[in-house]
Design a protein around this motif. Structure first.
Motif, PDB file in Angstrom:
ATOM      1  N   GLY A 120      -5.085  -4.118  -6.863  1.00 51.52           N
ATOM      2  CA  GLY A 120      -3.947  -3.280  -6.481  1.00 51.52           C
ATOM      3  C   GLY A 120      -4.321  -2.086  -5.632  1.00 51.52           C
ATOM      4  O   GLY A 120      -3.545  -1.154  -5.492  1.00 51.52           O
ATOM      5  N   THR A 121      -5.520  -2.094  -5.081  1.00 52.16           N
ATOM      6  CA  THR A 121      -5.900  -0.986  -4.203  1.00 52.16           C
ATOM      7  C   THR A 121      -6.120  -1.530  -2.789  1.00 52.16           C
ATOM      8  O   THR A 121      -6.696  -2.596  -2.612  1.00 52.16           O
ATOM      9  N   TYR A 122      -5.621  -0.794  -1.825  1.00 50.50           N
ATOM     10  CA  TYR A 122      -5.603  -1.292  -0.445  1.00 50.50           C
ATOM     11  C   TYR A 122      -6.517  -0.500   0.487  1.00 50.50           C
ATOM     12  O   TYR A 122      -6.928  -0.985   1.523  1.00 50.50           O
ATOM     13  N   CYS A 123      -6.765   0.739   0.125  1.00 48.21           N
ATOM     14  CA  CYS A 123      -7.562   1.572   1.027  1.00 48.21           C
ATOM     15  C   CYS A 123      -8.375   2.544   0.179  1.00 48.21           C
ATOM     16  O   CYS A 123      -7.772   3.304  -0.563  1.00 48.21           O
ATOM     17  N   PRO A 124      -9.678   2.528   0.194  1.00 49.79           N
ATOM     18  CA  PRO A 124     -10.537   1.806   1.147  1.00 49.79           C
ATOM     19  C   PRO A 124     -10.626   0.293   0.931  1.00 49.79           C
ATOM     20  O   PRO A 124     -11.080  -0.399   1.830  1.00 49.79           O
ATOM     21  N   LEU A 175      -6.841  -1.000   5.900  1.00 49.73           N
ATOM     22  CA  LEU A 175      -5.446  -1.405   5.738  1.00 49.73           C
ATOM     23  C   LEU A 175      -5.090  -2.435   6.809  1.00 49.73           C
ATOM     24  O   LEU A 175      -5.142  -2.135   8.005  1.00 49.73           O
ATOM     25  N   SER A 210      -7.457   5.849  -1.843  1.00 51.50           N
ATOM     26  CA  SER A 210      -7.770   6.742  -0.721  1.00 51.50           C
ATOM     27  C   SER A 210      -8.041   8.163  -1.199  1.00 51.50           C
ATOM     28  O   SER A 210      -7.264   8.724  -1.966  1.00 51.50           O
ATOM     29  N   PHE A 212       1.733   3.267   0.343  1.00 46.85           N
ATOM     30  CA  PHE A 212       1.471   2.151  -0.559  1.00 46.85           C
ATOM     31  C   PHE A 212       1.189   2.698  -1.960  1.00 46.85           C
ATOM     32  O   PHE A 212       1.031   3.905  -2.148  1.00 46.85           O
ATOM     33  N   SER A 213       1.157   1.785  -2.923  1.00 49.42           N
ATOM     34  CA  SER A 213       0.857   2.174  -4.304  1.00 49.42           C
ATOM     35  C   SER A 213       0.113   1.015  -4.961  1.00 49.42           C
ATOM     36  O   SER A 213      -0.206   0.025  -4.292  1.00 49.42           O
ATOM     37  N   TYR A 214      -0.121   1.120  -6.276  1.00 56.64           N
ATOM     38  CA  TYR A 214      -0.813   0.024  -6.957  1.00 56.64           C
ATOM     39  C   TYR A 214      -0.016  -1.279  -6.858  1.00 56.64           C
ATOM     40  O   TYR A 214      -0.583  -2.363  -6.900  1.00 56.64           O
ATOM     41  N   THR A 215       1.307  -1.158  -6.770  1.00 57.20           N
ATOM     42  CA  THR A 215       2.141  -2.369  -6.790  1.00 57.20           C
ATOM     43  C   THR A 215       2.824  -2.658  -5.461  1.00 57.20           C
ATOM     44  O   THR A 215       3.342  -3.752  -5.270  1.00 57.20           O
ATOM     45  N   GLU A 216       2.857  -1.684  -4.552  1.00 56.21           N
ATOM     46  CA  GLU A 216       3.531  -1.882  -3.267  1.00 56.21           C
ATOM     47  C   GLU A 216       2.495  -1.926  -2.150  1.00 56.21           C
ATOM     48  O   GLU A 216       1.863  -0.911  -1.845  1.00 56.21           O
ATOM     49  N   PRO A 217       2.323  -3.085  -1.513  1.00 58.80           N
ATOM     50  CA  PRO A 217       1.354  -3.136  -0.421  1.00 58.80           C
ATOM     51  C   PRO A 217       1.839  -2.333   0.792  1.00 58.80           C
ATOM     52  O   PRO A 217       3.035  -2.084   0.924  1.00 58.80           O
TER      53      PRO A 217
END
Lengths: 79, 379
Positions: free
Chosen positions: A14-18, B197, B295, B345-350
């Motif tokens: 559930g983490t996108y960045c980094p 991202l 981040s 974004f969040s843990y559940t929303e890309p």
């Protein structure tokens, strides 16, 4: 395969960045040689991205296991 | 009287202190609660300003205010350097020999760029992650008429979009001065696309092509030869350069390392939802100081402050302190010198892409001023 002893686990679900690969790179930098790092990623791309980088960087890809909604990917620090 | 100590006067620490003082105004007036902000800097610097300094868009002074002027009534400010956090005795020890006990602690000690993690980096590279670095880079750019500029990224680092902003702004900076044709810009990145991202990487790819910016993926800096002006990656490639601009690896604060409560890089193991330090009930961690794989950015600290303040207020009021951080991050992204976009974004929303516009650029510039209200806990 699943008997490999994991030294550190990174939960990057559930983490996108980094992102999972950057977290792995960061962790390998300070990990002892031969230690095994397991990354948990909910991004299906990680199961292809991570092995590509691991090969380029000269580390050892150990396994990629698909769980419910995420992947467990293990890498051994080889240099 | 119960005391909440906040260690660190950056975005997260200052916001938490001010919001707590507002929420607990009556308890503070009755001397039932004390909110103490411990900060080693007398001045507060708005770090996103460093990017504008590097391109001579604004002087440093525009982004610096006295820390005390940003604190609302009810916050006690201790301008001291902490030496040790002792979670066993619930106390902070300071370099001047004083100490402070607390009932609750918020660790807001940030992340700190280090040019010492790669051989030759300090001698061979510029950066834009401190005021001094941005000023030196501004002067170096102003005096260059031609050459190859190589941009590199090490991990971990704060503000993950800043390197893209820097690259796009550099292209426009050189164009506006009529010398872009005399420069080669090479952007390198640790993973297999232009940014972590995916929507940002997809957006910036045609931008790079249109602007003639070269790129290389899977480039993790291994060493720099400052005499020969060569940077080498651990994946085996190298570039010669005339100017090297690096985003250096960051570490946690020295006090975290010295207190034995951090991981190998000095970041504090933190529960991703409650934001409590793992193994502790009365210590919270905010912003860059956490070890969370999210981040390291001002907006992260901003949203985390909501959770921490709500939980601390509930703790003091005897209510269930069960508020959870949802992983929200929001980042403006400068797409040059006159357009910007954003990503959330969040843990559940890309993350989803948003088309860049001039309006968003102006909103970003406006936020640079609004920040001073935001950090006071007004927004």
């Amino acid at each position: 395969m699943s008997q490999v002893a994991v030294d550190k686990t990174i939960d990057a679900r559930g983490t996108y960045c980094p992102g999972p690969l950057m977290e792995l790179i960061k962790t390998l930098k300070t990990a002892p040689l031969q230690s095994v790092i397991e990354v948990w990623s909910s991004d299906s791309g990680s199961s292809t991205d991570i092995p590509v980088w691991v090969k380029k960087a000269g580390h050892e890809f150990v396994y990629s296991i698909e769980e419910k909604g995420y992947w467990r990917i293990a890498v051994r620090k080889a240099r | 009287m119960r005391r909440i100590a906040i260690l660190g006067g950056g975005v997260g620490g200052t916001m938490v202190a001010n919001r707590l003082a507002r929420e607990l105004r009556e308890e503070i007036a009755r001397s039932e609660v004390e909110v103490v902000l411990v900060g080693e800097e007398a001045n507060h610097t708005y770090q996103p300003g460093f990017l504008y300094i590097a391109f001579n868009q604004a002087p440093l002074e525009r982004f610096v205010r006295p820390q005390a002027s940003l604190l609302v009534s009810g916050v006690r400010f201790l301008n001291v350097r902490a030496k040790k956090i002792d979670t066993a005795s619930n106390s902070l020890q300071f370099e001047n020999g004083d100490s402070l006990t607390y009932d609750f602690l918020v660790i807001a000690t940030g992340s700190h760029p280090s040019m010492d993690t790669v051989t030759g980096l300090k001698e061979g590279a510029h950066s834009f992650y401190t005021a001094e670095q941005s000023i030196a880079l501004r002067n170096a750019l102003a005096s260059m008429e031609s050459g190859r500029i190589v941009i590199g990224v090490d991990v971990p680092h704060k503000c993950p979009v800043a390197v893209l902003e820097f690259t796009l702004m550099l292209d426009e900076y050189l164009r506006k001065r009529g010398k872009r044709e005399q420069f080669e810009i090479i952007y390198t990145y640790p993973i297999g696309r232009l940014h972590s991202l995916v929507p940002v990487a997809n957006w910036v790819e045609p931008e790079f092509e249109r602007r003639g910016i070269q790129s290389e993926f899977f480039f993790n800096v291994d060493n720099v030869d400052p005499d020969k002006k060569i940077i080498e990656s651990l994946e085996g490639s190298s570039y010669s350069y005339d100017l090297l601009v690096m985003v250096p690896a960051h570490r946690g604060a020295k006090v975290i390392m010295d207190s034995g409560i951090g991981d190998e890089s000095g970041f504090v193991p933190t529960d991703r939802y409650s934001l409590r330090m793992k193994g502790s009930d009365n210590v919270f961690v905010i912003g860059d100081a956490t070890d969370l794989p999210i981040s390291k950015a001002g907006s992260t600290a901003h949203y985390e402050a909501d959770t921490i303040v709500a939980n601390l207020v509930d703790e003091l009021h005897g209510l269930p302190a069960d508020h959870q951080y949802d992983g929200k991050v929001y980042c403006f992204i400068e797409g040059g010198l006159d357009k910007a976009t954003y990503i959330a974004f969040s843990y559940t929303e890309p993350p989803k892409p948003t088309a860049p516009s001039e309006l968003l650029h102006w909103f970003k510039l406006m936020y640079n001023e609004i920040y001073w209200l935001s950090v006071r806990g007004l927004l």
